[in-house]
Every structure is written in structure tokens, then in C-alpha cells.
Write an enzyme that holds these catalytic residues in place. Structure first.
Site, PDB file in Angstrom:
ATOM      1  N   GLY A   1       0.825  -1.043  -0.122  1.00 46.01           N
ATOM      2  CA  GLY A   1      -0.022  -0.159  -0.258  1.00 46.01           C
ATOM      3  C   GLY A   1       0.433   1.144  -0.479  1.00 46.01           C
TER       4      GLY A   1
ATOM      5  N   GLN B   1       3.543   9.753   1.060  1.00 51.42           N
ATOM      6  CA  GLN B   1       4.656   8.472   1.102  1.00 51.42           C
ATOM      7  C   GLN B   1       5.541   9.500  -0.389  1.00 51.42           C
ATOM      8  OE1 GLN B   1       2.917   4.972   2.395  1.00 51.42           O
ATOM      9  NE2 GLN B   1       4.735   5.112   3.088  1.00 51.42           N
TER      10      GLN B   1
ATOM     11  N   CYS C   1       6.949  -0.630   7.208  1.00 45.41           N
ATOM     12  CA  CYS C   1       6.431   1.278   6.673  1.00 45.41           C
ATOM     13  C   CYS C   1       7.371   1.396   5.988  1.00 45.41           C
ATOM     14  CB  CYS C   1       5.489   2.261   7.422  1.00 45.41           C
ATOM     15  SG  CYS C   1       5.320   3.762   6.788  1.00 45.41           S
ATOM     16  N   LEU C   2       6.830   1.500   4.262  1.00 50.81           N
ATOM     17  CA  LEU C   2       7.950   2.354   3.263  1.00 50.81           C
ATOM     18  C   LEU C   2       7.775   3.367   4.132  1.00 50.81           C
ATOM     19  CD1 LEU C   2       6.101   1.009   0.301  1.00 50.81           C
ATOM     20  CD2 LEU C   2       7.437   0.378   1.427  1.00 50.81           C
TER      21      LEU C   2
ATOM     22  N   HIS D   1      -3.920   1.530   8.043  1.00 54.21           N
ATOM     23  CA  HIS D   1      -2.493   1.804   7.848  1.00 54.21           C
ATOM     24  C   HIS D   1      -2.524   3.403   6.916  1.00 54.21           C
ATOM     25  CE1 HIS D   1       1.859   1.443   7.577  1.00 54.21           C
ATOM     26  NE2 HIS D   1       1.667   2.180   6.290  1.00 54.21           N
ATOM     27  N   GLU D   2      -3.115   2.742   5.673  1.00 51.26           N
ATOM     28  CA  GLU D   2      -2.481   4.172   4.465  1.00 51.26           C
ATOM     29  C   GLU D   2      -3.725   5.608   4.850  1.00 51.26           C
ATOM     30  OE1 GLU D   2      -0.534   3.796   2.898  1.00 51.26           O
ATOM     31  OE2 GLU D   2      -0.715   1.873   2.845  1.00 51.26           O
TER      32      GLU D   2
ATOM     33  N   HIS E   1      -1.998   8.046   7.597  1.00 49.97           N
ATOM     34  CA  HIS E   1      -0.687   7.910   6.897  1.00 49.97           C
ATOM     35  C   HIS E   1      -2.235   9.586   6.208  1.00 49.97           C
ATOM     36  CE1 HIS E   1       2.784   6.793   6.111  1.00 49.97           C
ATOM     37  NE2 HIS E   1       2.339   5.049   5.562  1.00 49.97           N
TER      38      HIS E   1
END
Length: 173
Positions: free
Chosen positions: A47, A52, A98-99, A140-141, A144
């Protein structure tokens, strides 16, 4: 077919600022979504939220399996997260990463079922129901887009440990 953009890392203000709603469903939005997919795949994520890659708009993309192992792929613009009522909510205690905090993982209980309502890239209404990892992904997204990272939900001591390990990983690479 999009362009791979660099992932923004923890500490960048764009990750800690609530994103603005999308008001124009045009070619620029479609190109952003293509870039988001390309960037997510290049980073080997499941995702990715627009902030991000440094874009403060309420958009996320996903390519993530659900509880049955079925691959779910799509985009949600202007998502609104819906969770089961607290008394009816089952928590998945699994690890999360997380990226934007690469290489770091921590246990973080999340609802094992989650729904987001929003729009697709053309502005048409969409509803995405997630179970298992997909439920974790949409939560999670959505976080963000509200200016929060998963580490913000961790107990203070664990959050400090994750950030310290992340900082140390920067000096060893």
C-alpha cells in the site's frame, strides 16, 4: 506505467500533516495514481499513500491479499475509514511496517475487518472492505492521509526503540 518517485521517510513534515481532499478528477490525478503504483511496486510495498511520495492529497493505492489470500488491487480517493464498533471489534495483534520507516516492524493491534468509502480515480463512489492484511493496509494508509505513521500508535518506549533502530540502520548502510 507510471514514474517511480522516491519514498519520503519519517521526519519529513508531509508525513505529519493531514492531506487535502482531492477536488479534481483529471489526467493529473490519473498520472499521480500511476506513479503511486509504480513507486509502491518498486519499493515492494502492499500500500502507498500520496504523502509517502511527497504529495499532500487524500489518495492511496493498494495491492494486498485479504484474509482468504485473495489479491485486492485498487485506489481510494478521499477515503473515510469505518471500523466495527469497539465491542464488536476483533484485533489482529500482528506486526506492522512502513515504507517510510524502512526495515522496522513492531506489533500493532488493528481491527481485523475495516471498510473505506471514497471515490475512484474518475470520482465514482467506491467501497473497499478489507479483512486480514487488507484490513491492516486500509487502516495504515488512512492513518497516513490523516498525518499519522504506524509508529505514532505504538507505546512511547517501543516507538523510541523503532526510531533508534531506524536511525542506526542509516549509519550502517
Amino acid at each position: 506505467m507510471g514514474e517511480v518517485r522516491p519514498i519520503v521517510y519519517v521526519g519529513d513534515p508531509v508525513l505529519h500533516t493531514p492531506c487535502e481532499p482531492v477536488t479534481r478528477f483529471d489526467e493529473a490525478l490519473a498520472a499521480l495514481v500511476d506513479d503511486m503504483f509504480a513507486s509502491m511496486y518498486a519499493a515492494k510495498g502492499v500500500g502507498l499513500a500520496a504523502n509517502q511520495i511527497g504529495v499532500g492529497l487524500r489518495v492511496f493505492v493498494y495491492d494486498c491479499p485479504d484474509a482468504d489470500g485473495e489479491r485486492q488491487v485498487g485506489v481510494v480517493v478521499n477515503p473515510t475509514l469505518e471500523l466495527p464498533p469497539v465491542g464488536e471489534r476483533n484485533l489482529d495483534p500482528g506486526d506492522e511496517g512502513c515504507l517510510s520507516v524502512p526495515g522496522q516492524y513492531a506489533p500493532l493491534p488493528r481491527a481485523d475487518v475495516a471498510t473505506v468509502h471514497g471515490q475512484d480515480v474518475t470520482g465514482a463512489p467506491v467501497t473497499v472492505e478489507g479483512t486480514g492484511l487488507m484490513a491492516r493496509c486500509v487502516q495504515h494508509e488512512s492513518d497516513h492521509l490523516d498525518g499519522h505513521l504506524y509508529i505514532d500508535r505504538l507505546p512511547a518506549k517501543r516507538r523510541k526503540q523503532v526510531l533508534k533502530a531506524y536511525e542506526e540502520s542509516l549509519t550502517t548502510t
